[in-house]
Design a protein around this motif. Structure first.
Motif, PDB file in Angstrom:
ATOM      1  N   VAL A 109      17.441  31.400  10.573  1.00 15.04           N
ATOM      2  CA  VAL A 109      18.585  31.466   9.669  1.00 15.04           C
ATOM      3  C   VAL A 109      18.841  30.098   9.045  1.00 15.04           C
ATOM      4  CG1 VAL A 109      21.081  31.843   9.554  1.00 15.04           C
ATOM      5  CG2 VAL A 109      19.631  33.451  10.810  1.00 15.04           C
ATOM      6  N   SER A 110      18.698  29.045   9.819  1.00 15.85           N
ATOM      7  CA  SER A 110      18.936  27.701   9.267  1.00 15.85           C
ATOM      8  C   SER A 110      17.848  27.322   8.268  1.00 15.85           C
ATOM      9  CB  SER A 110      19.035  26.672  10.390  1.00 15.85           C
ATOM     10  OG  SER A 110      17.806  26.602  11.070  1.00 15.85           O
ATOM     11  N   VAL A 113      12.925  28.715  -5.488  1.00 13.29           N
ATOM     12  CA  VAL A 113      13.602  28.624  -6.785  1.00 13.29           C
ATOM     13  C   VAL A 113      13.116  27.382  -7.518  1.00 13.29           C
ATOM     14  CG1 VAL A 113      15.841  28.296  -7.915  1.00 13.29           C
ATOM     15  CG2 VAL A 113      15.602  29.975  -6.083  1.00 13.29           C
ATOM     16  N   GLY A 114      12.932  26.269  -6.807  1.00 13.27           N
ATOM     17  CA  GLY A 114      12.429  25.033  -7.417  1.00 13.27           C
ATOM     18  C   GLY A 114      11.041  25.217  -7.980  1.00 13.27           C
ATOM     19  N   ASP A 115      10.186  25.902  -7.254  1.00  8.27           N
ATOM     20  CA  ASP A 115       8.830  26.170  -7.725  1.00  8.27           C
ATOM     21  C   ASP A 115       8.860  27.001  -9.001  1.00  8.27           C
ATOM     22  OD1 ASP A 115       7.788  24.765  -5.588  1.00  8.27           O
ATOM     23  OD2 ASP A 115       7.376  26.580  -4.389  1.00  8.27           O
ATOM     24  N   LYS A 156      14.160  27.472   2.325  1.00  4.69           N
ATOM     25  CA  LYS A 156      13.048  28.262   1.780  1.00  4.69           C
ATOM     26  C   LYS A 156      13.422  28.844   0.420  1.00  4.69           C
ATOM     27  CE  LYS A 156      10.800  29.652   6.078  1.00  4.69           C
ATOM     28  NZ  LYS A 156      10.445  30.777   6.944  1.00  4.69           N
ATOM     29  N   ILE A 157      14.658  29.301   0.303  1.00  3.61           N
ATOM     30  CA  ILE A 157      15.113  29.875  -0.971  1.00  3.61           C
ATOM     31  C   ILE A 157      15.147  28.786  -2.046  1.00  3.61           C
ATOM     32  CG2 ILE A 157      17.078  30.925  -2.163  1.00  3.61           C
ATOM     33  CD1 ILE A 157      17.662  32.437   0.438  1.00  3.61           C
TER      34      ILE A 157
END
Length: 151
Positions: free
Chosen positions: A130-131, A141-143, A136-137
């Motif tokens: 969860v942390s 999104v950056g990629d 990861k999100i």
């Protein structure tokens, strides 16, 4: 063509008139006592039917003996009806039908899997996943934003 249509229209009306006159066609399927046949004739028919069945039973026994001699001569195995049924179901496009007991057992198994899959096996492992999720999100999104050019 016109004669055929006229016959069709009038034919039903003629049948109802014939029925009112008392035709015997409808009574053929009734029992012998109801139709008033002689009991001796009924008994003779019953005996003839029994003889016919016995004759066919004897013929089938003779045929089976002949089949068995051919099997013995050529070393063939007798077909098993259960195996034939399985072969027929294997060739089916669909699947084998399940019995109600099999369906209930399958549903219980799926319910058991669903219940235990929702509970975490290890609390620390769950907390770490969860942390890591927000990072990861953000990375994904950056990629995506690096690959896309806004015009």
């Amino acid at each position: 063509m016109a004669a055929f249509i006229a016959k069709q229209m009038v034919g039903d009306q003629l049948k109802s008139v014939k029925g009112a006159l008392g035709d015997k066609d409808e009574g053929e399927s009734k029992d012998a006592e109801e139709t008033g046949e002689d009991p001796e004739i009924v008994e003779a028919r019953r005996e003839a039917e029994e003889k016919r069945k016995e004759k066919h039973r004897i013929q089938e026994a003779e045929r089976e003996e002949l089949r068995q001699s051919i099997r013995d001569k050529y070393g063939l195995k007798k077909k098993d009806p259960v195996v034939e049924e399985q072969l027929m179901t294997e060739g089916r496009i669909g699947r084998k039908k399940k019995s109600p007991a099999e369906l209930a057992a399958e549903n219980n198994e799926e319910e058991d899997e669903d219940e235990f899959s929702t509970f975490p096996t290890n609390l620390s492992e769950l907390q770490s996943k969860v942390s890591d999720l927000p990072s990861k999100i953000a990375d994904s999104v950056g990629d995506i934003t690096q690959k896309c050019v806004v015009q």
